[in-house]
Scaffold this motif. Structure first.
Motif, PDB file in Angstrom:
ATOM      1  N   ALA A 194      33.680 131.983 -27.263  1.00 22.21           N
ATOM      2  CA  ALA A 194      34.755 131.025 -26.973  1.00 22.21           C
ATOM      3  C   ALA A 194      34.832 130.766 -25.474  1.00 22.21           C
ATOM      4  CB  ALA A 194      36.080 131.567 -27.498  1.00 22.21           C
ATOM      5  N   ALA A 195      34.697 131.822 -24.689  1.00 20.05           N
ATOM      6  CA  ALA A 195      34.772 131.655 -23.238  1.00 20.05           C
ATOM      7  C   ALA A 195      33.621 130.775 -22.746  1.00 20.05           C
ATOM      8  CB  ALA A 195      34.726 133.026 -22.555  1.00 20.05           C
ATOM      9  N   TRP A 196      32.480 130.960 -23.356  1.00 23.41           N
ATOM     10  CA  TRP A 196      31.315 130.154 -22.967  1.00 23.41           C
ATOM     11  C   TRP A 196      31.562 128.678 -23.265  1.00 23.41           C
ATOM     12  CZ3 TRP A 196      26.751 130.142 -20.531  1.00 23.41           C
ATOM     13  CH2 TRP A 196      25.788 129.220 -20.895  1.00 23.41           C
ATOM     14  N   GLN A 197      32.097 128.412 -24.452  1.00 25.83           N
ATOM     15  CA  GLN A 197      32.380 127.018 -24.792  1.00 25.83           C
ATOM     16  C   GLN A 197      33.433 126.437 -23.853  1.00 25.83           C
ATOM     17  OE1 GLN A 197      30.610 125.252 -26.518  1.00 25.83           O
ATOM     18  NE2 GLN A 197      29.439 126.740 -27.679  1.00 25.83           N
ATOM     19  N   ALA A 198      34.456 127.228 -23.573  1.00 24.09           N
ATOM     20  CA  ALA A 198      35.507 126.760 -22.673  1.00 24.09           C
ATOM     21  C   ALA A 198      34.917 126.445 -21.299  1.00 24.09           C
ATOM     22  CB  ALA A 198      36.610 127.814 -22.557  1.00 24.09           C
ATOM     23  N   LEU A 199      33.977 127.268 -20.898  1.00 28.28           N
ATOM     24  CA  LEU A 199      33.340 127.077 -19.598  1.00 28.28           C
ATOM     25  C   LEU A 199      32.581 125.755 -19.562  1.00 28.28           C
ATOM     26  CD1 LEU A 199      33.045 128.781 -17.070  1.00 28.28           C
ATOM     27  CD2 LEU A 199      30.932 129.703 -17.989  1.00 28.28           C
ATOM     28  N   ARG A 200      31.824 125.502 -20.610  1.00 30.88           N
ATOM     29  CA  ARG A 200      31.069 124.243 -20.688  1.00 30.88           C
ATOM     30  C   ARG A 200      32.021 123.053 -20.628  1.00 30.88           C
ATOM     31  NH1 ARG A 200      29.020 122.398 -25.150  1.00 30.88           N
ATOM     32  NH2 ARG A 200      27.297 121.149 -24.445  1.00 30.88           N
ATOM     33  N   ARG A 201      33.054 123.136 -21.453  1.00 28.70           N
ATOM     34  CA  ARG A 201      33.979 122.013 -21.539  1.00 28.70           C
ATOM     35  C   ARG A 201      34.699 121.801 -20.204  1.00 28.70           C
ATOM     36  NH1 ARG A 201      34.829 119.640 -26.008  1.00 28.70           N
ATOM     37  NH2 ARG A 201      36.727 118.763 -25.110  1.00 28.70           N
ATOM     38  N   SER A 202      35.147 122.886 -19.614  1.00 32.87           N
ATOM     39  CA  SER A 202      35.870 122.753 -18.357  1.00 32.87           C
ATOM     40  C   SER A 202      34.962 122.213 -17.258  1.00 32.87           C
ATOM     41  CB  SER A 202      36.441 124.102 -17.930  1.00 32.87           C
ATOM     42  OG  SER A 202      37.248 124.615 -18.945  1.00 32.87           O
ATOM     43  N   ALA A 203      33.724 122.648 -17.276  1.00 33.08           N
ATOM     44  CA  ALA A 203      32.795 122.156 -16.260  1.00 33.08           C
ATOM     45  C   ALA A 203      32.613 120.650 -16.413  1.00 33.08           C
ATOM     46  CB  ALA A 203      31.452 122.874 -16.376  1.00 33.08           C
TER      47      ALA A 203
END
Ligand SMILES: Nc1nc2c(ncn2[C@@H]2O[C@H](COP(=O)(O)OP(=O)(O)OP(=O)(O)O)[C@@H](O)[C@H]2O)c(=O)[nH]1
Ligand SMILES: [Mg+2]
Lengths: 461, 505
Positions: A215-224
């Protein structure tokens, strides 16, 4: 310290195999411990804990390297009559050698006995040597589940398959490849799954860890992607009103806009570094790289555009402007005028001129200077490259972010800019680069930002 | 963590607005430089990411006195809204008065009055409805009739505050409550309240004038059929009649035609007045009340549903700090005898004077230029030892050769770490051999690629250090890449030159 539900993992291995590096990458902590290419860097046992469900539940221990396993093994052999492997290790820990020459090895073994599982880090560039067998034999005495972790698998010299073969022959099958510098979330997942397979009682805890990391990885992608969308909307909407034909005013406005956009890009880069939890020094390193590499290039220079597979300017302007041009789409009327100016100003701007009031301004002789469409594409390309590099960057990495510059193409080649970005061009009030009136509609801007974010996400791995 | 010392209860929605305003302030370079304390506190308080962002913002905003400023803004907005509503009431009253005053001699055209009182309201209602539909169709534009007045209001309020930080907070907040779903329902509610007040003002003045003056309501037409008007009036009366506010019968309506043959019956005045009041209520106020209630309901719901957009860079960048992947515990088993490190001196090495040489490789791959290396002529090949047993065997052979005048060349790779295990191997080699001994470090190029030039130099130093510590002569340590045929050839040429010059021909 974590009650009965915690999990303790010790990171062990020969010196210089990247144990501390592995910890940095797993914990996303660029400042953990000390990393160097010299042997014996870590000389104590240092602990850190992975957060699961907001609590520190998985303790990780960084240990010194096992340097002299041959002597250690010989010593442990002398205690053969003292009982099983664990008893022999205990006897060794009580001996004088454990406080003398083999102090570091003693630290490792003490921690091994205090852990639930061992991650045995291997430099996959090395061949399997006698000392590796010795180390595995010593660790085997502790009777802890052991998972070999092959580091440096991203290197051209990696002997991953040979290692897997060798390890299989001594009964170690749950081998994980995990390059601590070239990060891959799938490898990290496999690492935790290997632990999961060995420690049934901790299955749920590790499953939660795996899911939270995903989830953190996906959030990171999206936020970037959102961070870049934010930059693009700011740059697309930024406009400066100038009197047409006033060369001095035009050039000062153009300089002003260029400055703003460059500052804004720098801010975006800083935000991305912060988002990915890379150190502020990393930003400095990146800035240096910019100065020495292609980042140094003028964002607005035609050369930059060409490198990203774009041609400078459009249509009639191309011929008139030497090296650069003004791309004026002000309805034919000012095309000739602007083309002449283009040669002197040397920047790429387009004037987008629409609707009532702006038309009125046109009649009064005002035009809006704006960042050219190709410049927006270049901005998008640069930031996407940076995200791409950061997504694959382990927190153990000591190098600067590398960009695969030449192969990169700007996004949306041959197609229009995404609709959201085209809309943003007509909403100067969305741009934070110019003073915004009170009550500038946040929700409308946010809607455009998210639409653009989705487009950018399609460009990411 | 200090609780909010603000005397006012902060609702979740207000907390979010506060965070939103604070984000704006931080993005424009405001706010304290060091936010670590607030962040650690937010992490300690726990909760999901949004909760932590809210706690952080609240702690920081408090120190900047932002809550008070925003409370002030809220008061100002409330005052402005009430002023607007009051103005609506006055406008309604004035409209009603001038409408009823317009006719002379107490003779009033009923439909004329009705259109004057309810016409604008109906058109405005229609416009609101259309723009609402537009705002649903994805374009996200709030009701346009109020957009311009709202922006004017926002500008007015913003100009009334001073200080950069406060002003940016104000404009951020206005941007949120004035746009999107919140803006749609907030502005709708304000619009309906305004009209409700206007209609209320009309009703009051109409009642007042109907009580204090005498009006004769008539209707007239030149080209339309009378029957149409009668039907229309009856239809119009349907709704007010349900409220008990309509009692006109066909006869009365017919008799109220302007200059009708028969005089209107005595109850006609009252009947028409009742219908006028009833229409104002049924077609004006009731729909507005319903829509106002609906808008307020939707506003409340959208406030309840309002969440921070955590993907915006201003929030996302906080994620690593507020939702850390790990927490450091510290050193649990400290180093007690940290040995001081000294860098060995870097000096060019050479092989001992030519004599028969035994060559032993330690943990290396066979070099690219072949094994044993060509530089040891007449070499005794002891092989490459990659594990302890092989090394022991090689050293055994070496010991057996000790009666010969022999020099030993140990070949190691710079890619290996010069650790204590390696030091032990070197010491064992030294101990097994009484003649001259040399160390050759190969694979420098590969090491430099792996580690970089600086680290490679450091490693060379470390190797020299352990070699000297284990009894090697510093002059007999040389770095030579055995994978590199060119380098090897040059070395051999240089050596032969030296020998040619030094020894007798
Ligand atoms: N290219 C590359 N370099 C790595 C990788 N992992 C570690 N390194 C490098 O290897 C060297 C040793 O890393 P450390 O993490 O200090 O190794 P360690 O096992 O903790 O070493 P000691 O503490 O000395 O026992 C450093 O120069 C790292 O930058 C990797 O996956 N790829
Ligand atoms: Mg270490």
């Amino acid at each position: 310290m974590n009650g009965e539900t915690g999990l303790r993992m010790a990171i062990v291995g020969h010196t210089n195999t990247g144990k501390t590096s592995l910890l940095r990458t797993l914990t996303r902590d660029v400042a953990f411990g000390e990393i160097s290419a010299r042997p014996g860097t870590t000389r104590h046992v240092e602990a850190t804990s992975l957060m699961v469900g907001g609590r520190a539940r998985v303790d990780l221990y960084d240990t010194p390297g096992l340097e002299d396993s041959t002597t250690l093994l010989a010593l442990l052999g002398e205690y053969r009559e003292r009982g099983d492997g664990i008893d022999r290790i205990r006897s060794f820990l009580d001996s004088a050698a454990a406080r003398g020459e083999l102090e570091q090895e003693a630290k490792v073994l003490r921690q091994v006995l205090g852990s639930d599982v061992l991650l045995y880090v291997i430099d996959a560039r090395e061949p399997m040597l006698g000392r590796h067998r010795d180390e595995l034999m010593v660790l085997g005495l502790a009777a802890r589940p052991l998972i070999p972790v092959l580091n440096f698998t991203g290197s051209a010299e990696s002997r991953e398959s040979a290692w897997r073969e060798h390890l299989a022959r001594i009964g170690l099958h749950a081998v994980v490849a995990f390059d601590t510098v070239l990060f891959d979330p799938a490898d990290e997942r496999r690492l935790y799954e290997a632990v999961q397979a060995m420690l049934a009682p901790q299955y749920d805890l590790l499953q939660q860890l795996i899911e939270e990391r995903e989830a953190a990885w996906q959030a990171l992608r999206r936020s970037a992607a959102a961070t870049v969308a934010d930059l693009l909307i700011d740059a697309a909407g930024a406009a400066r009103r100038v009197r047409e034909g006033n060369a001095a005013e035009m050039s000062s406005a153009s300089t002003w806009l260029q400055e703003r956009v460059r500052e804004r890009e720098e801010r975006c880069i800083r935000q991305l570094m912060e988002l990915f939890a890379f150190r502020s020094e990393d930003v400095v390193a990146e800035r240096l790289a910019i100065e020495h590499g292609r980042w140094q290039m003028d964002l607005f220079a035609p050369e930059t555009l060409r490198r990203f597979g774009l041609s400078a300017g459009t249509g009639a302007v191309k011929g008139a402007a030497v090296g650069a041009g003004i791309d004026v789409i002000a309805g034919g009327l000012s095309l000739g005028m602007a083309a002449t100016l283009g040669a002197t100003i040397g920047a790429l701007w387009s004037t987008v001129d629409r609707f009532g009031r702006k038309l009125l301004d046109r009649l009064r002789g005002y035009v809006d200077l704006r960042v050219d469409e190709n410049t927006l594409r270049v901005l998008a390309a640069r930031e996407l490259q940076l995200i791409d590099a950061l997504l694959r960057r382990g927190h153990a990495s000591l190098s600067q972010v590398e960009l695969k510059g030449d192969a990169a193409r700007a996004p949306w080649p041959g197609a229009d800019l995404p609709a959201a970005l085209r809309r943003a061009r007509h909403h100067p009030e969305w741009s934070t680069l110019i003073a915004r009136g009170p009550g500038a509609p946040e929700a409308e801007r946010a809607a455009a930002l998210h639409a653009l974010q989705e487009k950018l996400l399609q460009q990411l791995p | 963590m200090a609780e909010v010392s603000s005397p006012r209860v902060i609702t979740p929605f207000q907390r979010r607005l506060l965070a939103e305003a604070w984000r704006r302030i931080e993005e424009t370079g405001g706010g304290p430089v060091d936010t670590t304390h607030a962040e650690l506190a937010a992490v300690a308080q726990g909760g999901d990411f949004e909760t932590r962002v809210l706690n952080r913002a609240q702690a920081l905003a408090l120190s900047a006195d932002l809550p008070r400023a925003l409370h002030g803004l809220q008061q100002a907005i409330r005052r402005a809204a009430w002023t607007l509503i009051a103005i609506g009431g006055v406008i309604g009253a004035v409209a009603a008065r001038s409408t009823l005053n317009a006719d002379h001699a107490g003779l009033v055209n009923f439909y004329w009055v009705l259109v004057a009182l309810l016409g604008v309201h109906s058109v405005a209602l229609l416009m609101w409805f259309v723009s609402l539909l537009f705002s649903f169709s994805g374009s996200n534009v709030p009701p346009t009739p109020l957009r311009a007045p709202f922006e004017a209001l926002a500008r007015m309020l913003a100009s009334a505050v001073s200080g950069n930080v406060q002003r940016s907070a104000y404009s951020a907040w206005m941007g949120i409550i004035g746009s999107g779903v919140l803006g749609r329902w907030g502005l709708s509610a304000l619009l309906h309240a305004f009209w409700l007040a206007a209609l209320g003002g009309m009703l009051a003045v109409t009642l007042l004038m109907l009580s204090a003056r005498q009006f004769d309501f008539v209707w007239e037409t030149t080209i339309l059929p009378d029957e149409g008007f009668i039907k229309l009036t009856e239809r119009l009366q349907d709704l007010p009649a349900r409220l008990g506010l309509g009692s006109l019968d066909r006869e009365t309506i017919l008799a109220s035609r302007r200059a009708a043959e028969r005089a209107p019956p005595p109850g006609a005045r009252r009947g028409w007045s009742t219908l006028l009041i009833g229409s104002l209520i049924a077609y004006g106020m009731l729909p507005r009340i319903a829509l106002l209630a609906f808008s307020l309901l939707m506003l409340g719901r959208s406030r309840g549903r309002y969440r921070l957009d955590l993907e915006l860079p201003g929030y996302a960048r906080l994620r690593p700090r507020l939702m850390p992947a790990s927490r450091r515990i510290g050193v649990v088993d400290a180093d007690i005898g940290a040995a001081a490190r000294r860098d060995g001196e870097l000096r060019a090495g050479r092989l001992p004077a030519a004599r028969e040489t035994a060559v032993l490789g330690i943990e290396i791959d066979p070099p690219g230029t072949g094994w044993p290396p060509a530089l040891a002529i007449g070499a005794q090949d002891l092989g490459i030892a990659v594990e302890r047993a092989a090394l022991d065997c090689a050293l055994q052979r070496l010991r057996a050769l000790q009666d010969h005048p022999l020099s030993l060349l140990v070949v190691c790779s710079l890619t290996a770490s010069p650790d204590r295990g390696m030091a032990r191997v070197l010491r064992d080699c030294r101990a097994a051999h009484h003649g001259p001994i040399a160390l050759l470090l190969t694979q420098r190029a590969r090491t430099a690629v792996r580690l970089g030039e600086t680290a490679c130099r450091e490693r060379e130093g470390d190797w020299r250090r352990i070699a000297i510590a284990t009894g090697f002569d510093a002059a007999h340590i040389l770095v030579l890449d055995l994978d590199d045929a060119e380098e090897l050839r040059e070395f051999l040429l240089a050596r032969d030159d030296r020998h040619g010059a030094g020894g007798p021909a």
